[in-house]
Design a protein around this motif. Sequence first.
Motif, short mmCIF file in Angstrom:
data_model
loop_
_atom_site.label_atom_id
_atom_site.label_comp_id
_atom_site.label_asym_id
_atom_site.label_seq_id
_atom_site.Cartn_x
_atom_site.Cartn_y
_atom_site.Cartn_z
N PHE A 49 35.60 39.43 34.24
CA PHE A 49 34.36 39.12 35.37
C PHE A 49 35.00 38.72 36.75
CE2 PHE A 49 30.41 36.08 35.33
CZ PHE A 49 29.90 37.05 36.11
N THR A 50 35.01 39.34 37.48
CA THR A 50 35.50 38.86 38.69
C THR A 50 34.66 39.39 40.10
OG1 THR A 50 36.34 41.39 39.30
CG2 THR A 50 37.80 39.54 38.08
N GLN A 51 34.73 38.45 41.01
CA GLN A 51 34.32 38.83 42.31
C GLN A 51 34.98 38.65 43.49
OE1 GLN A 51 31.65 35.46 43.95
NE2 GLN A 51 32.90 33.79 42.82
N ASN A 52 34.78 39.24 44.57
CA ASN A 52 35.56 39.36 45.94
C ASN A 52 37.04 39.78 45.36
OD1 ASN A 52 33.79 37.80 47.38
ND2 ASN A 52 34.33 36.13 46.47
N THR A 53 36.88 40.81 44.59
CA THR A 53 38.20 41.59 44.18
C THR A 53 38.47 42.76 44.74
OG1 THR A 53 39.22 42.10 42.15
CG2 THR A 53 36.96 42.58 42.21
N LEU A 54 39.79 43.18 44.87
CA LEU A 54 40.15 44.42 45.15
C LEU A 54 40.76 45.39 43.97
CD1 LEU A 54 41.89 43.55 48.51
CD2 LEU A 54 39.66 44.18 48.29
N ASP A 55 41.09 44.84 43.00
CA ASP A 55 41.71 45.50 41.91
C ASP A 55 40.95 45.38 40.61
OD1 ASP A 55 42.23 43.00 41.03
OD2 ASP A 55 44.35 43.05 41.22
N GLY A 56 39.92 44.46 40.50
CA GLY A 56 38.89 44.36 39.16
C GLY A 56 39.61 43.76 38.33
N LEU A 57 40.78 43.12 38.48
CA LEU A 57 41.52 42.24 37.63
C LEU A 57 41.63 40.40 37.90
CD1 LEU A 57 44.77 44.32 36.94
CD2 LEU A 57 42.36 44.34 35.78
N SER A 58 41.70 40.38 39.16
CA SER A 58 41.51 39.02 39.55
C SER A 58 40.55 39.12 40.80
CB SER A 58 42.86 38.39 39.97
OG SER A 58 43.44 39.04 40.84
N GLY A 59 40.03 37.75 41.46
CA GLY A 59 38.98 37.75 42.42
C GLY A 59 39.38 36.53 43.19
N GLU A 60 38.44 36.10 44.38
CA GLU A 60 38.46 34.89 44.94
C GLU A 60 37.33 34.12 44.68
OE1 GLU A 60 41.17 33.83 46.67
OE2 GLU A 60 42.54 35.58 46.29
N PRO A 76 49.61 43.12 38.23
CA PRO A 76 49.14 44.72 38.41
C PRO A 76 50.29 45.54 38.71
CG PRO A 76 49.26 43.37 40.77
CD PRO A 76 49.80 42.40 39.37
N ASN A 77 49.91 46.96 38.51
CA ASN A 77 50.87 47.84 38.85
C ASN A 77 51.05 48.48 40.23
OD1 ASN A 77 48.38 49.22 39.55
ND2 ASN A 77 48.80 50.93 38.00
N TYR A 78 50.40 47.78 41.38
CA TYR A 78 50.39 48.03 42.68
C TYR A 78 50.34 49.34 43.03
CZ TYR A 78 52.55 43.33 42.60
OH TYR A 78 52.67 41.84 42.40
N ASP A 79 49.53 50.13 42.45
CA ASP A 79 49.28 51.64 42.45
C ASP A 79 47.82 51.41 43.31
OD1 ASP A 79 48.13 54.15 42.78
OD2 ASP A 79 49.40 54.92 41.26
N PHE A 126 45.32 54.30 41.12
CA PHE A 126 45.31 54.32 39.76
C PHE A 126 45.29 52.96 39.48
CE2 PHE A 126 46.18 58.81 40.73
CZ PHE A 126 45.13 59.17 40.15
N LYS A 127 44.52 51.93 39.75
CA LYS A 127 44.80 50.54 39.56
C LYS A 127 44.76 50.26 38.02
CE LYS A 127 41.57 49.98 42.41
NZ LYS A 127 41.77 51.25 43.24
N ASP A 128 45.92 49.34 37.73
CA ASP A 128 45.73 49.00 36.31
C ASP A 128 46.84 47.77 36.25
OD1 ASP A 128 45.52 48.76 33.46
OD2 ASP A 128 46.49 50.46 32.91
N GLY A 129 47.02 47.20 35.00
CA GLY A 129 48.00 46.08 35.12
C GLY A 129 47.97 45.47 33.66
N LYS A 130 48.56 44.45 33.60
CA LYS A 130 48.86 43.59 32.25
C LYS A 130 48.32 42.37 32.43
CE LYS A 130 51.04 46.87 29.69
NZ LYS A 130 50.51 47.02 28.35
N ILE A 131 47.93 41.56 31.42
CA ILE A 131 47.51 40.28 31.42
C ILE A 131 48.34 39.35 30.52
CG2 ILE A 131 45.51 38.66 30.68
CD1 ILE A 131 43.56 40.83 31.16
N LEU A 132 48.67 38.33 31.15
CA LEU A 132 49.80 37.41 30.63
C LEU A 132 49.13 36.07 30.23
CD1 LEU A 132 52.90 36.70 29.78
CD2 LEU A 132 53.20 36.07 31.89
N VAL A 133 49.17 35.69 28.90
CA VAL A 133 48.43 34.37 28.35
C VAL A 133 49.60 33.93 27.76
CG1 VAL A 133 46.49 33.42 27.30
CG2 VAL A 133 46.21 35.47 28.75
N ASN A 134 49.93 32.64 27.74
CA ASN A 134 50.93 31.85 26.99
C ASN A 134 52.18 32.65 26.73
OD1 ASN A 134 49.50 29.58 27.15
ND2 ASN A 134 48.53 29.71 24.80
N GLY A 135 52.57 33.28 27.69
CA GLY A 135 53.91 34.24 27.60
C GLY A 135 53.70 35.75 26.65
#
Length: 421
Positions: A164-175, A138-141, A144-153
């Motif tokens: 597709f997330t739940q219990n999330t605060l940034d829309g990128l990852s959840g619990e 995440p960009n930690y803003d 204006f929340k945004d970020g990058k997704i890292l898959v296999n480097g």
Amino acid sequence: MKFFRFFKKEKREFKNIGPQDELSKVLNGEENSKDIVTKDIALQIPSLKGGISFIADLVSSLEIKFYKEIDGKVESVDDYRLNLLNKESGDTLNSFHIKHALVRDFILYGNAYLYVNKYRNNIKSLHYVDAKKVSILPNYDPIFKDGKILVNGKYYDTYEFVIFTQNTLDGLSGEGLLSENSNLLELTYNTLAFSSDNIAAGGIKRGVVKSAHKLGEEAMNALKKAWSSLYNRNVNKSSAIILNDGLDFHELSQTSTELEILNTRKNNDLDILSILKIPASVMNGTASNDQYNNFIKSTIIPLLEQLADAFNKTLLLETEKEEGCFFAFDTRDLLKGNVKERFETYKVAIESGIMTPNECRYQENLDAIEGMDIIKMSLGHIIYNTETKELYTPNTGEIISGNSTLFSTSKEVNEDGNKIA
């Protein structure tokens, strides 16, 4: 030959887990273990496995449709992306398996990811990505929340994925359940492991051995080895221990935990179904229509809405969003009652002029009948043709044209539809 080991059946056993396992992994430099209960361990719990599969099967079996506003009406239209969502995804997984995996990851991890393979504005294929293989940067803003997704480097932009997330605060990852309900899952798994160990030991009760005199080291080691073999699930159960003279076995009484193990397992199962929002009556097939419909409305529909929103955010062009286009699950079959209730509902809808007979037939997946796109109206009953916009009074044989207004007629009639003398 090692080649033939491929066909050897994997043997899995229950093993008690606890905080010490996580500590040992850290001390030994093993992979990070944020969740004590892993996905593989959690899915060995029957009630959790069955509940997740029940929800995922329901969602995966539903067809996704594409809707567009045409002449002021929202209509279902054909679109090339529907083939990717409902049939062939372009991945080794078909669309059913992809939706099933997305729902499973969503419940367990709180996030699920689908890579969208595009060429310019055309989507070529959709690819499921295991949530454990994805890292979020995440960009930690906080605004204006945004970020990058890292898959296999490799780094990807967020718009390249259906997220597709739940219990999330940034829309990128959840619990999910693995992190939010780890204590319950650990308790349930250890209860199963305890029961499995007791059954594997042949129901041998616990006890202590009393000796009239001090045993030598050799005799003590032999006794320990024999006793360990008696309770070891991998040792032949026909083995027995022969106590020498001066040794007596004293049985220990069962603890309250052992006596209540069956009730504990039942309560654990109910707790797991509760966090999955599945009534026990729905799982065992004793639910009434009202109970089943409540389950669909409170558990399945919100899940479908979240998944559809994720598809709409990534798969639609900005121009399509502005035109009011959207993807949605076809939920007609989910909330259907029994045959008698449905047909009584259709009868009321037709007689009150809310639906045409062909619309009712469409709800039952039946072909339309020519001339049945009519709506019954009052004056016992006059018939309104929705295609020609004409009113027909059967008892007088009059046809009233409604091209300009409802009562703009081809004959001189008053506002009640009667001829003017």
